[in-house]
Design a protein around this motif. Structure first.
Motif, PDB file in Angstrom:
ATOM      1  N   ASN A  27       0.821  -1.210   0.000  1.00  0.00           N
ATOM      2  CA  ASN A  27       0.000   0.000   0.000  1.00  0.00           C
ATOM      3  C   ASN A  27       0.857   1.263   0.000  1.00  0.00           C
ATOM      4  O   ASN A  27       0.347   2.351   0.251  1.00  0.00           O
ATOM      5  N   ALA A 140      -7.971  -0.088   4.959  1.00  0.00           N
ATOM      6  CA  ALA A 140      -9.314   0.070   4.410  1.00  0.00           C
ATOM      7  C   ALA A 140      -9.704  -1.056   3.465  1.00  0.00           C
ATOM      8  O   ALA A 140     -10.162  -0.823   2.352  1.00  0.00           O
TER       9      ALA A 140
ATOM     10  N   THR B 142     -17.884   3.410   4.789  1.00  0.00           N
ATOM     11  CA  THR B 142     -18.228   4.442   5.747  1.00  0.00           C
ATOM     12  C   THR B 142     -19.496   4.032   6.486  1.00  0.00           C
ATOM     13  O   THR B 142     -20.481   3.658   5.857  1.00  0.00           O
TER      14      THR B 142
ATOM     15  N   ASN C  27     -17.022  13.979   2.778  1.00  0.00           N
ATOM     16  CA  ASN C  27     -17.671  12.693   2.545  1.00  0.00           C
ATOM     17  C   ASN C  27     -19.190  12.800   2.643  1.00  0.00           C
ATOM     18  O   ASN C  27     -19.885  11.792   2.719  1.00  0.00           O
ATOM     19  N   ASP C 136      -9.921   8.682   9.742  1.00  0.00           N
ATOM     20  CA  ASP C 136      -9.823   8.145   8.387  1.00  0.00           C
ATOM     21  C   ASP C 136     -10.456   6.766   8.276  1.00  0.00           C
ATOM     22  O   ASP C 136     -11.061   6.438   7.249  1.00  0.00           O
ATOM     23  N   ARG C 141     -10.818   4.984   4.624  1.00  0.00           N
ATOM     24  CA  ARG C 141      -9.623   5.209   3.805  1.00  0.00           C
ATOM     25  C   ARG C 141      -8.392   4.927   4.662  1.00  0.00           C
ATOM     26  O   ARG C 141      -8.452   4.989   5.897  1.00  0.00           O
ATOM     27  N   THR C 142      -7.296   4.600   4.010  1.00  0.00           N
ATOM     28  CA  THR C 142      -6.059   4.351   4.734  1.00  0.00           C
ATOM     29  C   THR C 142      -5.640   5.623   5.455  1.00  0.00           C
ATOM     30  O   THR C 142      -5.594   6.691   4.852  1.00  0.00           O
TER      31      THR C 142
END
Lengths: 205, 205, 205
Positions: A27, A140, B142, C27, C136, C141-142
């Motif tokens: 990653n 993620a 999410t 978001n 995060d 997300r990472t």
């Protein structure tokens, strides 16, 4: 015996840290991110177990050996990524050994803290799979340990053997070995011979 | 009364476990992964609450009823996924009931542990929404409870009613019912009539 | 001095909450989701530290100032998102200040609870970066803090200074200032002059 257990525990930490570092490199995390992922993959299961049974601060934070071993594994993976990739198969076997050990040691520790059979089995499983879950959530993606063939099941089976042995008052060391072998064996059959569980059939709407 | 509460609590566990199993099936987890997601969705809120107030080990790990109920819900969903999908509307209502109950029981337990009004309200909300957050994070999306209409708000309102009633020394049972009704009512109006909160306007860069 | 520390702590809470709210708005979370993300970004690091050292319930849940400050920051960001975006550069500097402060206060608190040097350094780092990780992960997300230039490293360096000063029995206030300056300085050099760590080279399979 205690030294033997510590060596096994740190070996498990080492191989889980390699799996975390591998995911970090893939990653494109920087060196430090790779080390964080190594440490998270190696210790999250045990940390979660210790928090849940009230054994704070967790041993993986208090005993610096865990951090040192995880960092060495992370550095090796970072600098020798191509070699690690080529070793993927042996790494999978080490990973299965780590899973077996953590499941057994997690269940044993939960029993020592007075938890009942169901809780101890769950906590043994969590100790085994928690690191892989943390590792994958940090980048993620859905944790592989929830999708992979007989991963969480193997950890739970190993933990259950320990709990059953404790209940039957069998000798602790023999029970630990049996639990670890069951866990490792299930995982091995899954890797080598494709053993797995069914997936539900459904049509997408 | 205690039996009444236990029945409600396990009913909440059941419906939350169904929501977890549904997400697991949709993400093509195997049977065990589906059960893990059922258990995580049903108990993460209560486990987080217990860890945060220092009530370790968490009741959802100690009392095997929670695991049993979550597994039954997961197995039913796994084998009867099409039927569950068709029931989506009733399930949403059960889910709203579970939310109401967990928010109220979470705030009550936090007050019993001596936490102040702000903390108890937050912990009641967390007990209600924690399971849904864990469920969604485990499949790397999410959390719906942060996006959905009046979900976390409803949980917080229910918890706030309990805290206010405690402060005014009103009878506990009546306050619990009022809090649950407020939470359920808000969520119901959101599902049926589209009540919601504003979303910030912004242009993407 | 205590008032000075509280002001700094709440300032750190404020800027971290802004970063959480910004991510929430981007978001498209609703108002409440934005507030939850503000609070999570501002307090998760401290909450994780408190849970790990056994200091439950965590101070960020007990002391309502944290919630109030996080909510104000969230509301301001929600209603003035365009202005916040234009301020991005100053916000990055405030964020670096928050990181420095949380790393120092986290390590100090861990030492007060009797943890050893390695644990205290790790917990200082975790206090600094935990909020960004939670923020995060909640939007799947990472974590940027694992990828960004000298973010976790800066937090660990600041915490290490505090631990070293404690070990050498140097005056606490001077050590705290030195640790915060080291952390802030490293992060500043990274933002302004692109200091960073290597990323492992690998070919995708």
């Amino acid at each position: 015996m205690d030294l033997f257990l510590l060596v096994l525990d740190l070996l498990g930490t080492f191989v889980f840290a390699i799996s975390g570092a591998t995911v970090g490199v893939r990653n494109r995390l920087d060196l430090f991110g790779v080390l964080v992922l190594s440490f998270a993959a190696a210790t999250s299961g045990g940390i979660a177990r210790d928090v849940l049974i009230g054994a704070t601060p967790p041993v993986a934070l208090v005993n610096w050996h865990y951090l040192a071993v995880a960092c060495v594994a992370g550095l090796v993976t970072f600098h020798r990524y191509a070699d690690i990739e080529r070793l993927r198969n042996p790494v999978q076997l080490f990973d299965a050994m780590g899973l077996a050990l953590f499941a057994v040691s997690g269940a044993t520790k939960a029993l020592e803290f007075g938890l009942g059979p169901v809780s101890a089995t769950l906590l043994g499983m969590l100790t085994g799979i928690g690191g892989g879950i943390a590792r994958d959530m940090l980048v993620a993606r859905t944790p592989v340990v929830l999708q992979a063939d007989l991963y969480a099941v193997a950890a739970m089976a190993g933990a259950a053997v320990v709990v059953a042995g404790h209940w039957l008052a069998l000798p602790e060391a023999a029970v630990a070995v049996a639990g670890a072998l069951i866990c490792f064996g299930l995982r091995y059959m899954s890797i080598r011979h494709g053993w797995g569980l069914p997936v539900a059939q459904h049509r997408d709407p």
